[in-house]
Design a protein around this motif. Sequence first.
Motif, PDB file in Angstrom:
ATOM      1  N   UNK A 244     -32.519  23.390   0.363  1.00 13.41           N
ATOM      2  CA  UNK A 244     -33.372  24.395  -0.376  1.00 13.41           C
ATOM      3  C   UNK A 244     -31.758  25.549   0.429  1.00 13.41           C
ATOM      4  N   UNK A 245     -31.660  25.660   1.466  1.00 14.46           N
ATOM      5  CA  UNK A 245     -30.503  26.239   1.542  1.00 14.46           C
ATOM      6  C   UNK A 245     -29.094  26.266   1.043  1.00 14.46           C
ATOM      7  N   UNK A 246     -29.307  25.344   0.271  1.00 15.01           N
ATOM      8  CA  UNK A 246     -28.205  25.300  -0.456  1.00 15.01           C
ATOM      9  C   UNK A 246     -28.039  26.003  -1.517  1.00 15.01           C
ATOM     10  N   UNK A 247     -29.732  25.643  -1.559  1.00 12.84           N
ATOM     11  CA  UNK A 247     -29.819  25.792  -3.585  1.00 12.84           C
ATOM     12  C   UNK A 247     -29.743  27.979  -3.143  1.00 12.84           C
ATOM     13  N   UNK A 248     -29.988  28.718  -2.063  1.00 16.45           N
ATOM     14  CA  UNK A 248     -30.271  30.234  -1.903  1.00 16.45           C
ATOM     15  C   UNK A 248     -28.671  30.217  -2.024  1.00 16.45           C
ATOM     16  N   UNK A 249     -27.893  29.527  -0.813  1.00 14.00           N
ATOM     17  CA  UNK A 249     -26.525  30.108  -0.980  1.00 14.00           C
ATOM     18  C   UNK A 249     -25.416  30.079  -2.730  1.00 14.00           C
ATOM     19  N   UNK A 250     -26.195  28.962  -2.903  1.00 16.68           N
ATOM     20  CA  UNK A 250     -25.806  28.756  -4.582  1.00 16.68           C
ATOM     21  C   UNK A 250     -26.417  29.934  -5.849  1.00 16.68           C
ATOM     22  N   UNK A 251     -27.010  30.735  -5.329  1.00 16.70           N
ATOM     23  CA  UNK A 251     -27.873  31.366  -6.562  1.00 16.70           C
ATOM     24  C   UNK A 251     -26.941  32.627  -5.852  1.00 16.70           C
ATOM     25  N   UNK A 252     -26.228  32.971  -4.043  1.00 13.70           N
ATOM     26  CA  UNK A 252     -26.209  34.228  -4.475  1.00 13.70           C
ATOM     27  C   UNK A 252     -24.773  34.268  -4.110  1.00 13.70           C
ATOM     28  N   UNK A 253     -24.261  32.769  -4.943  1.00 11.75           N
ATOM     29  CA  UNK A 253     -22.440  32.832  -4.856  1.00 11.75           C
ATOM     30  C   UNK A 253     -22.528  33.373  -6.581  1.00 11.75           C
ATOM     31  N   UNK A 314     -29.967  21.823  -9.233  1.00 11.16           N
ATOM     32  CA  UNK A 314     -29.834  20.815  -8.927  1.00 11.16           C
ATOM     33  C   UNK A 314     -28.460  20.478  -8.543  1.00 11.16           C
ATOM     34  N   UNK A 315     -27.115  21.565  -9.145  1.00 16.04           N
ATOM     35  CA  UNK A 315     -25.928  21.000  -8.426  1.00 16.04           C
ATOM     36  C   UNK A 315     -26.366  22.204  -7.004  1.00 16.04           C
ATOM     37  N   UNK A 316     -26.806  23.320  -7.449  1.00 14.64           N
ATOM     38  CA  UNK A 316     -26.956  24.184  -6.071  1.00 14.64           C
ATOM     39  C   UNK A 316     -27.419  23.316  -5.325  1.00 14.64           C
ATOM     40  N   UNK A 321     -21.628  18.447  -4.217  1.00 13.19           N
ATOM     41  CA  UNK A 321     -20.842  19.610  -6.162  1.00 13.19           C
ATOM     42  C   UNK A 321     -21.249  20.799  -5.753  1.00 13.19           C
ATOM     43  N   UNK A 322     -21.693  20.873  -4.424  1.00 14.21           N
ATOM     44  CA  UNK A 322     -21.733  22.218  -4.600  1.00 14.21           C
ATOM     45  C   UNK A 322     -20.398  22.520  -3.767  1.00 14.21           C
ATOM     46  N   UNK A 323     -20.029  22.270  -2.695  1.00 10.84           N
ATOM     47  CA  UNK A 323     -18.616  22.387  -2.111  1.00 10.84           C
ATOM     48  C   UNK A 323     -17.540  22.197  -2.885  1.00 10.84           C
ATOM     49  N   UNK A 324     -17.449  22.028  -4.548  1.00 11.23           N
ATOM     50  CA  UNK A 324     -16.218  21.257  -5.125  1.00 11.23           C
ATOM     51  C   UNK A 324     -16.302  22.845  -6.059  1.00 11.23           C
ATOM     52  N   UNK A 325     -17.915  23.748  -6.253  1.00 10.37           N
ATOM     53  CA  UNK A 325     -18.174  24.635  -6.794  1.00 10.37           C
ATOM     54  C   UNK A 325     -17.349  25.660  -5.690  1.00 10.37           C
TER      55      UNK A 325
END
Lengths: 397, 179, 469
Positions: A244-253, A314-316, A321-325
Amino acid sequence: MSEISYAAPAEIDHYRQRALVIGVVALVLCAASAAIIKDRIFFSYLVGFVFWTGVALGSLAIAMLHQLSGGNWGVVIRRLLESATKTFPLLAILFLPVVAGLLFGDLYEWAHIEKVTGKEREILEHKKFYLNTLFFLGRAAFYFIVWISLTYLFNKWSREQDETGDRRLQRKLQILSGPGIVLYGLTVTFSSIDWVMSLDPEWFSTIFGVLFMGGQGLSALALIIALLVLLSKHEPLASKVKPAHLHDLGKLMLAFVMLWAYFNFSQFLIIWAGNLPEEIPWYIRRLQGSWKWVGLMLVVFHFALPFFLLLSRDLKRNARRLITVALLVVFMRFIDVIWLIAPEFQEKDFTARKLGIVMDFVALIGVGGIWMWFFLSRLKERPILPLHDPNWEDAES
Amino acid sequence: MGNGELKNVRYTAAYFRREEDLIAAAREARAAGFEIHDAFTPFPVHGLDEAVGLRPSRLTWIALIAGAMGLGAGLALQIWTSVYDWPLNVGGKPFNSFPLFIPVAFELTVLFSGLIAICVLLARNRLWIFSKRLVFDRVTDDRFVLVLKARDASFDINKAMVIFDRAGALRVIEGDQFV
Amino acid sequence: MSTKDIETQEYIPDHLLDEPTITPVIRPGHTFGTVTDKISAIALTRKTPRGWYIGFAIAFALAMMLFYSLAQLVLVGTGIWGLNVPVAWGFAIINLVWWIGIGHAGTLISAILLLLRQNWRTSINRFAEAMTLFAVACAGIFPVFHTGRPWLAYWLFPYPNTMKMWPNFRSPLMWDVFAISTYASVSALFWFIGLIPDFATLRDRARSRSGQVIYGMLAMGWRGSARHWHRYETAYLLLAGLATPLVLSVHTVISFDFTIGITPGWHATIFPPYFVAGAIYAGFAMVLILAIPIRKFYGLEDFITMRHLRNMAKIMLATGLIVGYGYMMEAFFGWYSANQYEGFMIRNRMTGPYAPFYWALIFCNIIAPQILWSRRMRNSVPVLFITALIVSVGMWLERFVIVVTSLHRDYLPSSWGMYRGSFWDWSTFIGTIGLFVALLFLFLRFLPMISIFEMRTILPQAEVKEAKE
C-alpha cells in the motif's frame, strides 16, 4: 512500541563506502578531462551540481508537503527525505567549482560583459543590475542560508519528536512548513534563473522556476523510492513497507511525471507558437542536430513510458517493477538536466562537445557519489523510521 | 451468472442491519455451498465484492481502449482536415502544426474515454429510465440484503436459516420470479 | 463535553485541532437512517421556506434581465457591448474566464479530493459539482453570444459542410470549443452518475406519485446491487481520474487563448499553471460563499463542519500564494526580459490609467487573504465569508486587468483607447449571476444537495468496520 530495532540497517555502510570511492574517482576524472575539453567541464560539473541540489531541494519540498497534508505514504520515506535535506552544507561546498566556472571559466557569458558587442551588449547592460558577479554570489549565499536554516530547524524538531514524542512538535513542524514552502518556491525560482536560465542571458521564460520545482520533486521522489525499495530488503523496513505504501508513492510519482510533462509542454507550445526571436533560439538549439533525438527521448522515456507503466495498479504494488520505473525516471532526470544545460555550450570545439556529453555523466556520478556518501552517513545517524509521526498508527495497520 | 435477472428460480432474501453482518453471512453461505445471487446495500460496501465472489471490473480496460480511440480520432481529424483536405495558411504556421493539435486530441481522448465508460456502465448494469425492477424495502436507506438462489431441491432452507440467524438477520423472505 | 462546545470555545490546543474527535467531518450521533432522513427531507418533505421563494424570485428576476439583454444583443448586434478597437475583447472573455474558473473548484473537490482519499469532500462535493455545471453554463453564454449569430454556433464544430471548410485547429479558440464542451459533458455525467443512488433513495421515500415517477425515472432502476456497486465504483474512480487532468487542461486551454498569440502581457509561459491555480482559488472562494449560508439556512452544520470550512480556507491560501507567485513572475520578467513592449506593458499596468484596478486586485488576491495564515481567522465563519467575497471580486478584477491592459495600449499611440463595459455588458454579467443563483436554488429544492450514499460510507460505524479488517 515493538521489539524490532528501528536502527538503520548495517548494509548502509557498504553502499556508503562504495559511493565515496566512485564519487572521488569520477570527480578526479572530471578534473583531468579539463585538460582536453577546457571550459566545457564547467558545464558538465554544473549538470551534476544542479541535479543533486535538485534532489535535496525536492526532498525538502516533499517533506514539508507531507507535514502539511499528512498521509501514510510519507511516513516510510520521511527519514530518507530528511537525511537528503541534511546535505545542503555539503552542496554549499560543492557549489565552489561553479563559482570557479563563473570567475575563471566561460560558464556564464554575462560575467564577461566586456567581450560582448552589439544588441546583445545592450541587453546585458539592461540586466546588469541582476546579472553581475557580486549579486549572483550574494544571492547564492542567501539561498544556501535559507535552505540550511530551514532544514536545520526541520531536522532539529524532527529529532526531538523522535526522542520525546511531544505532539506539539508536530504543530511546530507544520508552522515551519507553510512559510517553508513559500521560501522554497522563491529560492528555487531565482536559483534556477541564476544558475541555469542565465547560461543564455537573453532568453527568458516565466514558467522556468515552476519547471524546476516539478523536476526536483520528481528527481527526489524517484530516487527515494528506489532507495526505499533497496533498503526494504533489510529489517526494520522489510516488515514495515507494505504494497500500500509503494502504491501511494507510485501514484505520487505518476502525478509528478504528469506535472513535469505538463509544465514542459506548456512552455514548449507557447514558445513554439509565438516563434519570437528572443525566445525560440533556446528551443532551436535543443531541437536541432543530435539534440533533437534527446528531446524525443525525453518525450518517450521521461513521460510516455513511465506514464503508461505507472497507470497499472499491479506495477505500483510490486517492489521490483516499481524500482525499475523509478530508476528509469532517475536516469531520464539526468538526461533532462543535461538537455537543459549542455546545449548552451556554443563553442565550435567538437572534441569538447562530444567528450563533454560523456563528462556530463561522469560529473553526475562524481557529485552523486559524494552526495550519496554524505546522505547515507546522515541516514545512519538516526532511526530509519520516524518513531512518533502522528500518521504512524495508520501506517502500521 | 447474468446481470441480476433471475427467471423462474425461487430465491431467499435475508435482511441485515449492519454491513459486517451481511459480509459475514455472505462468506459463510458461500463456504457452505450456497449460490449467492446478489447482495443489496445502501452504499458500496468495502470487501463485499470478495465476499460475494465478484471478479475485478474490466471497465478500466474499456476506458483505456476508448481513450486510445479518441486520441487517434482527434489526431486523424485534425491532420486530415488541416494538412490534406483543405490546407490553409494561417499566420504562416505549418499545415501540420502537430504541437498545436495536442490540446484537441487530449480533449477527445478524455471525451471518448468518459462517454464510452459511462455508456458501458449503464448498459452492463441495465440501467435505463423505464426500468421496473424489484427493490427491497429500505435497501436504499439503511438495510442490507443478501439473496440466495434456491434453484432446486438441494437448497436447504434450514441450513440457510442457521447461517442467517448467526449473522444476525432481521428477517428472511422467500419469493419467486425475482426481477 | 459535546462537540458543539468544543467548537465554540476560545482555545483549542494547536496540536489537537485537526484530530477527528474534535472536529469530525460529520457530527457524532448520526446513523444511516438519520443521514438519509435529514438530507432527503429537504427535497421531499420539508416545507419550502419563505426565504427560498424570496431568494429565488430575486435570482429569477436577474436571470430574466440576462435573457432580455441577450435578446437585445441578438436584435441590435454585438455593438451594444462596449467592445471596439483596440479593446476588442472585454467582458465577454473576462466573464468566460471568471465563470469557468469558478466551476473548477467543483471538479477539484469531486475528483482530485476523491483520488487523494480526503473524505471531508463528501459533504460538499454534490453542490460543488452542481456549481460547476451552472458556472460552465453561464460561461458558455459569453463566447456563443459574442459570435453575434449564436444560431450558427454549430459552425464551430468540424462537420462536412457545403462550403467544404474546416475549422482552424491551430487556433486556441477552437480548442476552447472542444475543451469546454468536453468539460461540460464529462462534469454533467459525473454529477448524474453520482446522483443515481440518491435518486433511488428519493424514489423509495417519495410519497407523491409525481415524485415517485420522476425520481424513479432518474434512478433508472437502481437498487443497490453489489454487482452494480462494483462496476459503479470502478467507473466513478475512473471518471475522477479523467476529470482531474481534464480540469487542468480546460483552464490551460483558456490560458492558451492569451499565450499562443504574441501580445505583450499575454504571451507568458507561466500562464497555464497560474491560470489553473487562479481558477481553483476563485472556485473555492465561491464554494465558501455558497456553503456558509446554505449550512446555516438549512441547518446542515452537522454535515458541513468547521473542518470543511478550514480546509477550504487552507486551499484558498495555498492557491492564492501561487497566484501571487504568478504576478511576481510577470513583474520580474517584464523587467528581466529587456523587451521594451513587455516592460511598457507592466509599467502601464502598475501606473497607467488602470492602475487602481491593478492595485485593487493585488489587495484582494494577495494581501487580504494573508489573514488566513492565522488559525483563529480560519476558525471564524464571518472572516472566511468576507475573505471569499473579496477574493471573488479580486479574481474578476484580475481577468479584467489582464484582458484590458494588454489591449488598450496598442503598439502605436494613435491606436490607444480606453475600455469600460457598457450598460448591456453589466446587465449581461449581473444577469448570469442571477441565472447561476436561480439554478442553484432549484437544485437545492429538488435534489439532494449532499451525497446521501457517500455520507453513509463516512459514518463512524462504517469506519469501525474498515479498521477491523
